[in-house]
Design a protein around this motif. Sequence first.
Motif, PDB file in Angstrom:
ATOM      1  N   ILE A 154       4.377  -3.200   4.664  1.00  0.00           N
ATOM      2  CA  ILE A 154       5.060  -4.344   5.267  1.00  0.00           C
ATOM      3  C   ILE A 154       4.484  -4.496   6.672  1.00  0.00           C
ATOM      4  N   TYR A 155       3.754  -5.574   6.891  1.00  0.00           N
ATOM      5  CA  TYR A 155       3.144  -5.821   8.199  1.00  0.00           C
ATOM      6  C   TYR A 155       4.178  -6.470   9.116  1.00  0.00           C
ATOM      7  N   ASP A 175       1.942  -1.558  10.230  1.00  0.00           N
ATOM      8  CA  ASP A 175       2.483  -1.565   8.869  1.00  0.00           C
ATOM      9  C   ASP A 175       3.586  -0.528   8.754  1.00  0.00           C
ATOM     10  N   ILE A 188       3.847  -0.478  -0.907  1.00  0.00           N
ATOM     11  CA  ILE A 188       3.715  -1.788  -0.268  1.00  0.00           C
ATOM     12  C   ILE A 188       3.700  -1.622   1.253  1.00  0.00           C
ATOM     13  N   TYR A 192       4.057  -9.395   3.586  1.00  0.00           N
ATOM     14  CA  TYR A 192       4.047  -8.425   2.496  1.00  0.00           C
ATOM     15  C   TYR A 192       3.786  -9.156   1.191  1.00  0.00           C
TER      16      TYR A 192
END
Length: 125
Positions: free
Chosen positions: A44-45, A88, A42, A32
């Motif tokens: 977040i992977y 994500d 945002i 991220y």
Amino acid sequence: MNFKFLLFVMFCFIFSSAVYASEAVHLSAIRYDECVKPNDNIPIYVRVKNTDYNDIDDLRVIIDSPDIEIYSISQRLDLSRYDVASFDVPIIIPYYVNRGEYTFRVLVFDGNQIRRSYYRSIFIE
């Protein structure tokens, strides 16, 4: 502080960690932007891997932080044995969050128990 009480508290902490932390799921990546602004969206992977012989059903990833009032949950997914999934989990930084460094938690659970718990930092500009 009473030494026996301190030992008891340490034992409870160790035991409870062993009960909730399962070796069946490994969170192999969390990526991220570490420096963001209020009102940013945002992604977040995350990448999770089933390291067990058994299938895992209804696995979810939760990202939360009471300090900056964020909460996001992934879609349910099923992992066959040794399967890997990447996706994500979006979070939105509230517009009223003050500048500073904050911690958020990444939980991996399967509906029955918490499989993993991680903590990461994020800086709000």
